[in-house]
Design an enzyme around this catalytic site. Structure first.
Site, mmCIF file in Angstrom:
data_model
loop_
_atom_site.group_PDB
_atom_site.id
_atom_site.type_symbol
_atom_site.label_atom_id
_atom_site.label_comp_id
_atom_site.label_asym_id
_atom_site.label_seq_id
_atom_site.Cartn_x
_atom_site.Cartn_y
_atom_site.Cartn_z
ATOM 1 N N GLU A 142 0.845 -1.193 0.000
ATOM 2 C CA GLU A 142 0.000 0.000 0.000
ATOM 3 C C GLU A 142 0.881 1.244 0.000
ATOM 4 O O GLU A 142 2.026 1.204 0.460
ATOM 5 C CB GLU A 142 -0.890 -0.033 1.265
ATOM 6 C CG GLU A 142 -1.826 1.171 1.378
ATOM 7 C CD GLU A 142 -2.903 0.990 2.447
ATOM 8 O OE1 GLU A 142 -2.849 0.013 3.217
ATOM 9 O OE2 GLU A 142 -3.803 1.851 2.500
ATOM 10 N N ASN A 162 -12.366 -1.221 -0.952
ATOM 11 C CA ASN A 162 -11.674 -1.852 0.178
ATOM 12 C C ASN A 162 -12.373 -1.433 1.466
ATOM 13 O O ASN A 162 -12.727 -0.260 1.633
ATOM 14 C CB ASN A 162 -10.218 -1.366 0.227
ATOM 15 C CG ASN A 162 -9.529 -1.737 1.542
ATOM 16 O OD1 ASN A 162 -9.252 -2.904 1.804
ATOM 17 N ND2 ASN A 162 -9.279 -0.744 2.393
ATOM 18 N N GLU A 163 -12.580 -2.373 2.359
ATOM 19 C CA GLU A 163 -13.172 -2.074 3.673
ATOM 20 C C GLU A 163 -14.293 -1.038 3.536
ATOM 21 O O GLU A 163 -14.287 0.010 4.198
ATOM 22 C CB GLU A 163 -12.096 -1.626 4.678
ATOM 23 C CG GLU A 163 -11.085 -2.723 4.952
ATOM 24 C CD GLU A 163 -10.219 -2.523 6.210
ATOM 25 O OE1 GLU A 163 -10.212 -1.423 6.771
ATOM 26 O OE2 GLU A 163 -9.553 -3.496 6.610
ATOM 27 N N TYR A 187 -6.711 -9.080 11.608
ATOM 28 C CA TYR A 187 -5.368 -8.816 12.122
ATOM 29 C C TYR A 187 -5.209 -9.416 13.516
ATOM 30 O O TYR A 187 -6.153 -9.433 14.300
ATOM 31 C CB TYR A 187 -5.110 -7.308 12.200
ATOM 32 C CG TYR A 187 -4.838 -6.690 10.839
ATOM 33 C CD1 TYR A 187 -3.585 -6.785 10.249
ATOM 34 C CD2 TYR A 187 -5.838 -6.009 10.145
ATOM 35 C CE1 TYR A 187 -3.324 -6.222 9.006
ATOM 36 C CE2 TYR A 187 -5.585 -5.446 8.892
ATOM 37 C CZ TYR A 187 -4.319 -5.552 8.334
ATOM 38 O OH TYR A 187 -4.054 -5.004 7.112
ATOM 39 N N GLU A 198 -6.082 -9.276 3.748
ATOM 40 C CA GLU A 198 -5.303 -8.563 4.769
ATOM 41 C C GLU A 198 -5.272 -9.422 6.020
ATOM 42 O O GLU A 198 -6.322 -9.751 6.583
ATOM 43 C CB GLU A 198 -5.897 -7.191 5.092
ATOM 44 C CG GLU A 198 -5.631 -6.178 4.003
ATOM 45 C CD GLU A 198 -6.064 -4.757 4.353
ATOM 46 O OE1 GLU A 198 -5.952 -4.363 5.530
ATOM 47 O OE2 GLU A 198 -6.498 -4.051 3.431
ATOM 48 N N GLN A 225 2.154 -6.064 5.568
ATOM 49 C CA GLN A 225 2.329 -5.676 4.179
ATOM 50 C C GLN A 225 3.750 -5.995 3.751
ATOM 51 O O GLN A 225 4.581 -6.287 4.597
ATOM 52 C CB GLN A 225 2.039 -4.195 3.999
ATOM 53 C CG GLN A 225 0.610 -3.796 4.317
ATOM 54 C CD GLN A 225 0.252 -2.397 3.829
ATOM 55 O OE1 GLN A 225 1.035 -1.725 3.164
ATOM 56 N NE2 GLN A 225 -0.943 -1.942 4.203
HETATM 57 O O1 AHR Z 1 -3.007 -2.592 6.278
HETATM 58 C C1 AHR Z 1 -3.297 -1.376 6.889
HETATM 59 C C2 AHR Z 1 -4.762 -1.010 6.757
HETATM 60 O O2 AHR Z 1 -5.540 -1.907 7.474
HETATM 61 C C3 AHR Z 1 -5.352 -1.041 5.382
HETATM 62 O O3 AHR Z 1 -5.113 0.119 4.660
HETATM 63 C C4 AHR Z 1 -6.813 -1.187 5.644
HETATM 64 O O4 AHR Z 1 -7.488 -1.828 4.610
HETATM 65 C C5 AHR Z 1 -6.857 -1.932 6.956
HETATM 66 O O5 AHR Z 1 -7.703 -1.342 7.865
#
Ligand code: AHR
Length: 515
Positions: free
Chosen positions: A25, A172-173, A250, A306, A355
């Site tokens: 990103e 995205n999101e 995450y 992600e 990432q």
């Molecule tokens: O990876 C960091 C961020 O986490 C991304 O930009 C977003 O899609 C997510 O919230």
């Protein structure tokens, strides 16, 4: 003694290489400095891409790269990133530190990077602040071979032939930074926008991805499937509205307010973090169960685009840049999750760790001209042996370990595959901070010819630094005892292993004739 039983003649699915994908990103030092330094840099580069980083990623067999975001994707206007660099518009990166984005890395640069890496491309479109026309023109610019305004513009900018876009995500999101939408609203928008993601090349169809849930938002998945799933064709040649639904999750040791340190943690925090990463399996299973009701043949994929660890940023670094170190704990988290993805490979057709470089659970960290490979890098490199293989039926005895009842984990995880030559690849994680375990692997009557292995191991907080870059690395492991169809060995505490087993000719032939 813990028993690992493998049935070499029972294939359970195909491990898509994209399960080991990555995400880059415009965030902090991922693209700029991490990958792209510009042609005039003193850092050795090819067309602006760092040679050291490209070489390391190729060696790791990177299969696919997602770009340009993330949250950044929904404020990215692709036309600002084409044409002569001096004319490119400068913008504010509102999501990530409010820094100036000069758009010197745009579509041509991303495609150049993918070509140098030899990997597939995953482009993330802008639905949050972009129009249908903008999205549709981007696809035309990248993939149309004939005469058209966008294809002509691409040629005027120096690229004659179209590129291949393997995956294209519509936003995205969208439940968050991509527009704070409710699922019903996004489902309609998705169907609308994706209509204009045209397939200009019938031989290289773009796989269209819809924004899926985060964590346990099962209502989002239900709504998206109910509204957008149209059963036609099979993956990857699907003519329905979507080829995949994304999932984000995450792993944080604590919570979003105070996440926890990347390198300073104790045994209790080790188990807490590992326990939290297992939620991935529950999310995959529950979202898959919803998808199964609409799509029992797994025509569309659950794309975990992600995932990874998210800690407090390293001291003295910009909080908006999400720069964190990477230890043996990250190696375990990578190994556990990649084993989970393998085990669910019929539904999970792609996953992209967040990432690529210098951001979150990165495989590579850079500092000026220096580059280090993280423990996570070595796990991806070892697991690349699974790419494109058949998942095999396997199971392992485990026992619960940990310090607090709430955060108990199994001591071991595994997944096993068979490559096209019939070799068997086992990946194992030992989650214990202190104990090694003896493992007996049973190949059910199939005589073993040879065994080899590699390991990533160390103290739980061990990590590489720019002054000491080889504290953690992949090492050869050869302490195996083979007896007929069994191999025994001891897996050290806090480690990730890859073992390759070659069967005797006769056993291998029997296995092939039975599959
Ligand atoms: O990876 C960091 C961020 O986490 C991304 O930009 C977003 O899609 C997510 O919230």
């Amino acid at each position: 003694m813990f028993k690992l039983v493998i049935n070499p003649s029972k294939e359970k699915g195909h491990i898509n290489p994209e399960i080991q994908g990555h995400f880059s990103e415009h965030l902090g030092r991922c693209i700029y400095e991490g990958v792209f330094v510009g042609e005039d840099s003193d850092i050795p580069n090819t067309k602006g891409m760092r040679n050291d980083v490209v070489e390391a990623l190729k060696e790791m067999k990177i299969p696919v790269l997602r770009w340009p975001g993330g949250c950044f994707a929904d404020e990215y206007h692709w036309k600002d990133g084409i044409g002569p660099k001096e004319n490119r518009k400068k913008m504010i990166n509102t999501n990530w530190g409010g820094v100036t984005e000069d758009n010197s890395f745009g579509t041509h640069e991303f495609m150049e990077l993918a070509e140098q890496l030899g990997c597939k491309t995953y482009v993330n479109g802008n639905i949050g602040s972009g129009t249908v026309q903008e999205m549709s023109e981007w696809v035309e610019y990248m993939t149309f071979d004939g005469v058209s305004p966008m294809a002509d513009l691409r040629r005027a900018n120096g690229r004659e032939k179209p590129w291949t876009v393997d995956y294209f995500a519509v936003g995205n999101e969208t439940w968050g930074c991509g527009g704070n939408m409710v699922p019903e609203y996004y489902a309609s928008l998705y169907k609308h926008y994706q209509t204009f993601v045209k397939q200009f090349n019938p031989d290289k169809k773009i796989k269209k991805l819809a924004v899926g849930p985060t964590d346990k938002d099962y209502n989002w998945t239900e709504t998206m499937l109910r509204e957008c799933f149209r059963q036609q064709g099979t993956f990857p040649q699907n003519f329905g509205y979507m080829d995949g639904l994304t999932l984000h999750y995450y792993t944080l040791p604590y919570d979003w307010d105070k996440k926890g340190s990347a390198t300073k943690f104790n045994d209790k925090e080790w188990y807490m973090t590992l326990a939290k990463t297992f939620a991935m399996e529950e999310f995959i299973e529950k979202h898959s169960a919803i998808m199964d009701r609409y799509d029992p043949d797994c025509r569309i994929g659950l794309m975990v685009d992600e995932w990874g660890t998210w800690y407090d940023v390293e001291e003295g670094t910009n909080p908006g840049f999400l720069y964190q170190q990477n230890t043996i704990r990250d190696a375990l988290i990578a190994g556990i999750n990649l084993n989970i993805f393998n085990k669910h490979c019929n539904r999970v057709k792609m996953a992209n760790i967040a990432q690529l470089v210098n951001v979150l659970q990165a495989v590579i960290l850079t500092e000026g001209p220096k580059m280090i490979k993280t423990p996570t890098y070595y796990v991806f490199k070892m697991y690349s042996a699974h790419q494109d293989n058949a998942l095999l039926e396997s199971s392992i005895d485990t026992e619960p370990i940990g310090i607090e009842k709430k955060y108990m984990v199994p001591n071991l995880t595994e997944s096993v595959s068979k490559d096209e030559r019939g070799n068997i690849h086992i990946t194992l994680t030992n989650l214990s901070a202190t104990d090694s375990y003896e493992i007996e692997t049973n190949l059910l009557g199939n005589e073993i010819e040879s065994v080899s292995g590699e390991i990533v191991a160390g103290a739980i907080t061990a990590h590489n630094t720019f002054d000491d870059p080889d504290v953690v690395k992949e090492e050869t492991f050869d302490a195996f005892k083979t007896d007929g169809d069994k191999v025994t060995f001891t897996i050290p505490a806090s480690s990730v292993m890859h073992i390759k087993v070659t069967l005797c000719q006769k056993s291998a032939q029997d296995v092939f004739s039975r599959t």
